[in-house]
Design a protein around this motif. Structure first.
Motif, short mmCIF file in Angstrom:
data_model
loop_
_atom_site.label_atom_id
_atom_site.label_comp_id
_atom_site.label_asym_id
_atom_site.label_seq_id
_atom_site.Cartn_x
_atom_site.Cartn_y
_atom_site.Cartn_z
N PRO A 135 -0.37 138.21 33.29
CA PRO A 135 -0.25 138.60 31.92
C PRO A 135 -0.57 140.12 31.84
CG PRO A 135 -1.73 136.53 32.14
CD PRO A 135 -1.76 137.21 33.70
N CYS A 136 0.15 140.57 31.03
CA CYS A 136 0.11 142.00 30.77
C CYS A 136 -0.86 142.31 29.92
CB CYS A 136 1.32 142.89 30.47
SG CYS A 136 1.96 142.47 28.62
N CYS A 137 -1.51 143.50 29.57
CA CYS A 137 -2.60 143.96 28.54
C CYS A 137 -1.98 143.39 27.15
CB CYS A 137 -2.70 145.34 28.22
SG CYS A 137 -1.38 146.48 28.15
N HIS A 138 -0.77 143.53 26.61
CA HIS A 138 -0.12 143.24 25.56
C HIS A 138 -0.45 141.65 25.27
CE1 HIS A 138 1.23 147.07 25.03
NE2 HIS A 138 2.08 146.86 23.92
N GLU A 139 -0.25 140.76 26.46
CA GLU A 139 -0.23 139.49 26.45
C GLU A 139 -1.80 138.90 26.25
OE1 GLU A 139 3.61 137.85 28.69
OE2 GLU A 139 2.11 138.94 29.80
N ARG A 140 -2.63 139.73 27.12
CA ARG A 140 -4.00 139.33 27.00
C ARG A 140 -4.49 139.57 25.25
NH1 ARG A 140 -4.10 141.82 31.87
NH2 ARG A 140 -5.06 144.06 30.83
N ALA A 141 -4.14 140.87 25.03
CA ALA A 141 -4.55 141.28 23.38
C ALA A 141 -4.06 140.19 22.52
CB ALA A 141 -4.12 142.58 23.25
N ALA A 142 -2.77 139.58 22.71
CA ALA A 142 -2.14 138.92 21.55
C ALA A 142 -2.86 137.61 21.77
CB ALA A 142 -0.65 138.54 21.97
N ALA A 143 -3.20 136.87 22.87
CA ALA A 143 -4.00 135.80 23.07
C ALA A 143 -5.14 135.91 22.23
CB ALA A 143 -4.06 135.31 24.52
N PRO A 160 -16.29 138.40 19.27
CA PRO A 160 -16.22 139.53 19.92
C PRO A 160 -14.79 140.54 19.31
CG PRO A 160 -16.79 138.14 21.26
CD PRO A 160 -16.49 137.37 20.31
N GLY A 161 -14.73 141.91 19.40
CA GLY A 161 -13.84 142.56 19.06
C GLY A 161 -12.60 142.84 19.70
N SER A 162 -12.39 142.37 20.77
CA SER A 162 -11.23 142.63 21.90
C SER A 162 -11.42 141.26 22.79
CB SER A 162 -11.43 144.04 22.42
OG SER A 162 -12.51 143.78 23.42
N TYR A 163 -10.24 141.40 23.68
CA TYR A 163 -10.21 140.34 24.74
C TYR A 163 -11.27 140.69 25.57
CZ TYR A 163 -8.98 137.84 29.12
OH TYR A 163 -8.91 137.01 30.09
N ASP A 164 -11.42 141.88 26.22
CA ASP A 164 -12.31 142.28 27.17
C ASP A 164 -13.97 141.94 26.95
OD1 ASP A 164 -10.53 143.15 28.94
OD2 ASP A 164 -10.67 145.14 28.36
N GLU A 165 -14.24 142.11 25.34
CA GLU A 165 -15.34 142.02 24.76
C GLU A 165 -15.74 140.42 24.85
OE1 GLU A 165 -16.29 143.96 21.16
OE2 GLU A 165 -15.58 145.85 21.85
N PHE A 166 -14.64 139.86 24.50
CA PHE A 166 -14.63 138.34 24.20
C PHE A 166 -15.12 137.71 25.80
CE2 PHE A 166 -13.15 134.64 21.24
CZ PHE A 166 -14.42 133.89 21.35
N ALA A 167 -14.44 138.32 26.90
CA ALA A 167 -14.59 137.60 27.95
C ALA A 167 -15.69 138.01 28.57
CB ALA A 167 -13.49 138.49 29.07
N ALA A 168 -16.36 139.07 28.28
CA ALA A 168 -17.64 139.55 28.76
C ALA A 168 -18.69 138.34 28.00
CB ALA A 168 -18.03 140.98 28.36
N TRP A 169 -18.71 138.38 26.55
CA TRP A 169 -19.47 137.54 26.09
C TRP A 169 -19.46 136.06 26.64
CZ3 TRP A 169 -18.98 132.87 23.68
CH2 TRP A 169 -19.91 132.28 22.71
N PHE A 170 -18.17 135.53 26.96
CA PHE A 170 -17.71 134.15 27.20
C PHE A 170 -18.79 133.90 28.75
CE2 PHE A 170 -15.57 131.70 30.36
CZ PHE A 170 -15.34 130.40 29.55
#
Length: 282
Positions: A135-143, A160-170
């Motif tokens: 998945p590209c960055c647009h797809e990760r962000a859209a999910a 959390p405020g972004s995909y990366d932040e949510f992944a870190a929290w998760f």
């Protein structure tokens, strides 16, 4: 052969925050249909294994007594929202039904957030490893934005405020909270048959071992499972990577999107009403 990357090029011209629904629909319905459905199955299996969530499911008994219906109902509600969007009447009714089902239970905010995180992170990571392309960055962000909207409509706070932040929290919450419970082991045994059903029929004799091989060490520990034999783990990895290569270089883009003819489930061969999904009397 028709351009395999046409959808990806279009996605890269879109805004994931504004066009999250269209991008996520393209991912699930056209680019990665089988992998997305499997990834969502793995996400729900992981969320069911969180000790407090597993204890709740065992206490209600729905997932143990009516496993097929419970999983079908959950899938139908999720795919209704995906097909129509949150602002469509069927999307709004699906969100309302989800909230009706859950409102009577005392579920911690962080557990709601974890379940949402499973839906965001687990399928994306599966696609990154075994999809025909990552998945590209647009797809990760859209999910992320898609499930953030769902979370808001469910009243889930502090997403959390972004995909990366949510992944870190998760990852942090998963490491701290996902541990063995006998209830999680019971739930996993009840639901694994549905994951086996995602596998090609010739693999049925080793289906249980393949399902176990799909789990990481932490999920296996949480559900009381030992690792699958090395040959099965290696065979699964090699087989999925070969499949990804064949899809990338030899497969045509999907002509009809997933669910183009409606959603079919074993529980409702003649159709369903959204208001009837979920436990009776709720």
């Amino acid at each position: 052969m028709k351009d395999r990357y046409a959808n990806l090029r279009r996605i890269r011209t879109q805004d994931p925050e504004r066009d999250y629904l269209e991008i996520y629909q393209t991912m699930v319905r056209r680019e990665f249909p089988w992998d997305s459905k499997l990834g969502l199955n793995l996400a729900f299996n992981r969320s069911f294994s969180l000790p407090r969530v597993a204890a709740l499911h065992v206490a209600t008994g729905e997932l143990l007594r009516h496993t097929r219906k419970r999983v079908d109902d959950t899938g139908l509600l999720m795919y209704e929202m995906l097909l129509h969007g949150f602002d469509h009447p069927r999307g709004r009714e699906s969100v309302r039904r989800i909230n009706q089902i859950h409102h009577r239970y005392d579920i911690a905010d962080e557990d709601y957030r974890y379940v949402l995180g499973c839906l965001v992170v687990v399928p994306i990571r599966w696609l990154g490893r075994y999809g025909w392309r990552a998945p590209c960055c647009h797809e990760r962000a859209a999910a992320y934005h898609y499930y953030r909207q769902l979370g808001r409509r469910m009243g889930i706070d502090d997403i959390p405020g972004s995909y990366d932040e949510f992944a870190a929290w998760f990852d942090a919450y998963d490491a701290a909270q996902l541990r063995f419970s006998p209830q999680a082991a019971r739930i996993e045994q009840a639901t694994r048959a549905l994951l086996r059903g995602r596998l090609p029929r010739p693999l049925a004799p080793v289906g249980d071992a393949l399902v176990t091989a799909m789990y990481d060490d932490r999920l296996r520990a949480a559900t009381g499972l030992t690792a699958a034999p090395v040959a099965v783990r290696v065979g699964l990895h090699v087989g999925l990577r070969l499949r990804a290569g064949l899809l990338r270089w030899a497969a045509r883009p999907r002509r009809q999107p997933l669910f183009a003819d409606g959603i079919r489930t074993p529980t409702y061969p003649d159709g369903y009403r959204i208001s009837d999904l979920g436990p009776a009397g709720q």
